[in-house]
Design a protein around this motif. Sequence first.
Motif, short mmCIF file in Angstrom:
data_model
loop_
_atom_site.label_atom_id
_atom_site.label_comp_id
_atom_site.label_asym_id
_atom_site.label_seq_id
_atom_site.Cartn_x
_atom_site.Cartn_y
_atom_site.Cartn_z
N ASP A 100 0.39 -1.14 0.12
CA ASP A 100 -0.27 -0.01 -0.14
C ASP A 100 1.03 1.15 0.05
OD1 ASP A 100 0.87 -1.01 2.80
OD2 ASP A 100 -0.89 -0.56 3.43
N LYS A 103 -5.17 -2.30 -1.02
CA LYS A 103 -6.36 -1.27 -1.66
C LYS A 103 -6.56 -0.07 -2.67
CE LYS A 103 -5.90 -2.20 3.47
NZ LYS A 103 -5.32 -1.03 5.02
N ASN A 139 29.26 0.55 17.91
CA ASN A 139 28.00 0.01 18.97
C ASN A 139 28.85 -0.14 20.31
OD1 ASN A 139 26.51 -0.77 17.26
ND2 ASN A 139 27.05 -2.71 17.41
N VAL A 164 13.56 9.68 10.30
CA VAL A 164 14.24 8.37 8.94
C VAL A 164 13.99 7.63 8.80
CG1 VAL A 164 16.29 7.86 8.87
CG2 VAL A 164 16.44 9.50 9.85
N GLN A 165 13.57 7.51 9.58
CA GLN A 165 12.20 5.36 10.04
C GLN A 165 10.97 5.33 9.83
OE1 GLN A 165 14.54 3.09 9.03
NE2 GLN A 165 16.47 3.74 10.08
N PRO A 183 8.13 8.17 6.35
CA PRO A 183 7.64 8.29 5.53
C PRO A 183 6.28 7.24 5.82
CG PRO A 183 9.80 7.89 5.43
CD PRO A 183 9.11 7.58 6.88
N ILE A 219 5.51 13.26 8.66
CA ILE A 219 6.60 13.98 9.90
C ILE A 219 5.92 14.37 11.27
CG2 ILE A 219 8.72 14.88 9.01
CD1 ILE A 219 7.54 16.28 7.00
N ILE A 227 -0.18 10.78 8.00
CA ILE A 227 -1.05 10.40 6.37
C ILE A 227 -2.03 10.29 5.80
CG2 ILE A 227 0.37 11.49 4.30
CD1 ILE A 227 2.47 9.64 5.27
N LYS A 237 -2.71 6.35 5.93
CA LYS A 237 -2.27 5.34 5.71
C LYS A 237 -1.49 4.18 6.18
CE LYS A 237 -2.29 7.54 0.85
NZ LYS A 237 -2.43 9.12 1.16
N GLY A 283 -3.17 -4.46 10.76
CA GLY A 283 -4.49 -4.08 11.37
C GLY A 283 -5.22 -3.60 9.85
N ILE A 284 -6.03 -3.10 10.60
CA ILE A 284 -7.19 -2.61 9.84
C ILE A 284 -6.50 -1.18 8.84
CG2 ILE A 284 -9.69 -3.14 10.70
CD1 ILE A 284 -9.48 -0.61 11.71
N ILE A 285 -5.91 -1.02 9.30
CA ILE A 285 -5.51 0.20 8.76
C ILE A 285 -4.16 0.32 7.38
CG2 ILE A 285 -4.27 2.03 8.36
CD1 ILE A 285 -4.81 2.56 11.54
N GLY A 286 -3.65 -0.77 7.76
CA GLY A 286 -2.54 -0.98 6.50
C GLY A 286 -1.33 -2.46 7.27
N HIS A 287 -0.14 -1.72 6.98
CA HIS A 287 0.66 -3.31 6.77
C HIS A 287 2.37 -2.43 7.75
CE1 HIS A 287 3.76 -6.74 5.62
NE2 HIS A 287 3.85 -6.73 6.95
N MET A 288 1.97 -2.39 8.77
CA MET A 288 3.20 -2.19 9.14
C MET A 288 4.77 -3.59 9.28
SD MET A 288 4.91 0.26 11.79
CE MET A 288 6.33 -0.60 12.74
N PRO A 289 5.53 -2.99 8.22
CA PRO A 289 6.56 -3.83 8.65
C PRO A 289 6.82 -4.27 9.88
CG PRO A 289 7.00 -1.88 6.66
CD PRO A 289 6.26 -1.96 7.57
N ARG A 302 17.38 -3.73 13.68
CA ARG A 302 17.46 -2.67 12.71
C ARG A 302 17.37 -1.26 13.98
NH1 ARG A 302 14.65 -0.80 7.86
NH2 ARG A 302 16.36 0.67 7.77
#
Lengths: 227, 281
Positions: free
Chosen positions: A115, A200, B100, B125-126, B129, B133, B138, B141, B250-256, B261
């Motif tokens: 998406d 979507k 480190n 940075v991470q 997007p 910001i 967004i 999204k 979830g219902i909003i979308g996919h968080m990787p 990292r």
Amino acid sequence: MFSWLERNPFFFAVGVFIVIAFAGLIEIVPDFAQQSRPVAGAKPYTLLQLAGRQVYIKESCNACHSQLIRPFKSETDRYGMYSLNGEYAYDRPFLWGSKRTGPDLHRVGNYRTSDWHANHFWDPPAIVPGSIMPAYRHLYKNVTDLETAYAEALTVKKVFNVPYDKDIDGDGKVDVPLGTFEQAKKQALQDALKVAEETKRKDLVDMVKQGKIPEVVALIAYLNRLK
Amino acid sequence: MNWLSDNVNRLALLGAAAILIIVIGVAAKYFKQIKEGKSEGVLKEETWDGIGEYKNNSPIGWSLAFMGTIIWGAWYWLVGYPLNAYSQIGEYNEEVAAYNAKFESKWANPSKEDLLGMGEGVFLVQCSPCHGIDATGIEGKAQDLTHRLLKNEVLSVIQKGSGALGNPNGQFGYPLGMMPPGLLSGADAEAVAEYVANGFKGNDKGAQLFQSTCASCHGPDGRGQNGMAPNLREYDDAIIKHVLEHGKHGIIGHMPSFKGRLTPVQEKAVATYIRSLKEGA
């Protein structure tokens, strides 16, 4: 004996070549043969991913994006593990790129999602303020050229022995099926439907249901595979 | 002749004259030798297309350099290369280890300001997007991180349990494991969802149902009993850590997943930063 060689420039040249090439032959070739093997677990691109790769090449994404993470801390912090030779074993041609107008994409599948890509290709500055990446709205209408992708897959299978229709990891199942064009197309449509649903966007899902895969779906499938 | 009074100029002129004289002298010597000279050396037996060569001892400097090279070659082959081989990956590993170690000692006891600053950097940075910001997601999204949970999010979790987070068998890795689906339904579910999404305020019916149905796992105050289940009131360190490790569907979308990292300090920092977004509001 050597005076004979000196009187025959051709054989002299051959001799010189052998002497110079010898060190290279014994040092470079065995190491290269070893390192260019696919890394353990690497699988060839599915038909849909391959088609997406062709879109990537066609749109010259590699003019702005590299696919090579160098072993520097600053790079691995941002993109993940540095790239290994064997990861490009099924890339013909490889898409290392030489200029980073945008970020490296070699592991973009780890931290961006379908998406996200669908929103981003539609209007990059809406997602990343100030982005200078162009929008790619035509990809949402253009239909993917599966025939060419299949021709490529079949060619590399026949000519380079790329392991399509084979059990690569030894679990007794075929890992990346290709089969006939009809079988491959059916599989690609299934894969595409999954990606389209993840984006979507109803227009994309509808197109796939009509049997036409929008180029952006193939492209996203390819990007998701970059891990 | 003013310039001749300058010592450097005089020296340069003298040098130029010397060079000129030497060149002429040497050239004359060799011209003479070519014209009149007779060879005293002994020829080698071999000839090349009729052209011969004298037997000469090799120059001492050259011989020394040649032997030196052989000795160096043996050392390099047996000791130098095997023991000191350069490897880019080796250098990288050292760089990372050194960094480190420095990072850990520098941020062993970060102050809240340190965490906020670091968290903002990591977030921009991470995370920005997807989350934007300003962290508001967004326009739907991604999760609006200035707010804990939306009503329809809670509703879908009540309906589908852990399945609404991406995996019916438990997703985030909390000690309590999974959340069962269908604990409540209909108007009851609505009331609880509203109560939770509203920041645990108002709505007596929701409050009661929460105490009777949800509090056993999420705690009477909804703070997750010190990390046994997700804190539903604020983004505590635990939820950020778990979501970063496992991602979310979830219902909003996919968080990787961001597994591996970020360092633990960075995770804490980004959690602190996310909480600060709410405190300001």
